[in-house]
Design a protein around this motif. Structure first.
Motif: not given
Length: 419
Positions: A81, A227-230, A233-234, A237, A356, A360, A364, A419
């Motif tokens: 991170f 990125i953390w709001r997408k 991406a989660w 991860g 990035r 991320f 995660v 998002r």
């Protein structure tokens, strides 16, 4: 249809299938990437075959000893991170070099570490070093080998797995030769220091010929992507984390599992080494097989299915064909490790955003993966066997097969706007 900045779906396939010949400079960069990758897993895999000796010398329980594997993975997660900050402060080149120096220092310190706390500290420092390298190097590869990302990532992943195999196979013999488990662990300071020297030499040569990117320079649109709001991406991860939970658990407990069944330290270590050989081969070959296909999902499912079969084999019939089970599981683990990262890089044409996103995903993912061997160790303490741990892994793999179908190439152009 409007495209989100940083995404160029029309050119991605063309670039991915470019057949331009590699230059000698490309060969040097790829060799440096391999040299770096070899150093990212021996700090984990050298522990496992010597676990019984280390536990006896330090007094660590099964749960406590599992931290020697899981703590570096936690550091890999949280450290990833900070990749953006590290890039801005020191740049990719120095960041990778600092990571190698941290690995060398931590492994070297194990020559004198005699307590559980000292061992855990070296694990933490080495994990932070690995985190910086794994977070920064994929972005460099995306930029330098834009048309050959599967090749570069495959070689990097294969070298990571190959290094893991060397850690599992060589450390017990070095420990025996020197009559010291400390020596078996500390030996890995040497290749890390050599890789650092090679990397810095290559960077100096590239700088003198103006053949390197300006580390830390970001395009305006790349700076403002949260990125953390997408959701994608989660999802990537979680996928990466649960897939690699199988790797961290097997690295930590596969030798102990077979030692519990009567295998010697050397034999159980050789099984782990064999697993990593197949991991390395698949980490290279599966991305290359998928390179000309825009949709990576069938190949991801194939890798996950192999991992599932291997785990079920270890659970249902561990003594019938142990080498076959670890080979199948290893092939699945290695292939999905590298191909998940390739799939993440596919999501953005801009190497800054891609880097990035991969950082991320690893952040995660490695935090999730770090939990797995701890849970497995705790289940072993409670039940006296690893049966429940293997069932846990099989369930997680099945869930990730289902999640893989969400990664349609059609979604690559839209994920930044969702998002």
């Amino acid at each position: 249809m409007n495209q989100t900045p940083g995404i160029d779906t029309s050119s991605r396939v063309t670039r991915a299938t470019t057949s331009a010949a590699l230059t000698w400079k490309d060969g040097l960069w790829l060799a440096a990437i391999v040299a770096i990758g070899i150093n990212l897993r021996p700090l984990l895999t050298s522990i496992s075959p010597l676990m019984a000796t280390i536990r006896a010398a330090t007094g660590l329980s099964f749960s406590g000893a599992s931290l020697l594997t899981s703590l570096p993975v936690v550091a890999m997660g949280f450290g990833a991170f900070g990749a953006g900050l590290l890039t801005r402060v020191v740049g990719e080149t120095r960041g990778v070099a600092l990571g190698l120096l941290a690995i060398a220092a931590a492994c070297g310190a194990r020559l004198a570490a005699s307590s559980g706390m000292a061992m855990l500290l070296t694990a933490l420092v080495a994990g932070i070093g690995v985190a910086g390298i794994q977070a920064l190097l994929p972005g460099v590869m995306k930029q330098r080998f834009h048309a050959r990302v599967p090749l570069a990532m495959g070689l990097f992943s294969a070298s990571i797995m190959g290094g893991g195999g060397l850690g599992a196979s060589l450390s017990p013999y070095v420990a025996k030769a020197f009559d010291s488990w400390h020596a078996g662990l500390a030996m890995w300071a040497v290749p890390a220091a050599l890789a650092c020297a090679c990397w810095l030499a290559l960077q100096r040569a590239a700088s003198s010929s103006h053949d390197t990117a300006h580390a830390g320079v970001h395009a305006p649109h790349a700076q403002h992507v949260a990125i953390w709001r997408k959701r994608r991406a989660w999802a990537l991860g979680v996928h990466f984390g649960l897939v690699n939970g199988g790797y961290t658990t097997l690295v930590a407990w596969l030798p102990a599992y077979y030692q519990q069944r009567g295998a010697s330290v050397a034999h159980s270590g050789s099984l782990l080494a064999a697993m990593t050989v197949f991991q390395a081969a698949s980490a290279l070959l599966l991305p290359l097989a998928a390179a000309s296909f825009r949709d990576r999902r069938p190949w991801l499912v194939a890798g996950l299915s192999a991992q599932f079969i291997g785990i079920v084999g270890l659970l249902a019939s561990p003594d019938a064909a142990p080498l076959a089970w670890v080979a199948i599981a290893g092939a699945g683990l290695g292939g999905t490790f590298s191909l998940t990262l390739v799939t993440s890089l596919d999501h953005a044409d801009d190497h800054r955003i891609a880097g990035r996103l991969v950082a991320f995903v690893q952040g995660v993912g490695f935090i999730i993966a770090a939990i797995s061997p701890v849970v497995a160790g705790r289940l072993r303490d409670l039940t006296g066997s690893f049966t429940t741990a293997w069932i846990m892994l099989a369930v997680c793999i099945a869930a990730m097969i289902a999640l893989t179908f969400a990664f349609s190439p059609r979604s690559y152009a839209h994920w930044l706007g969702v998002r």
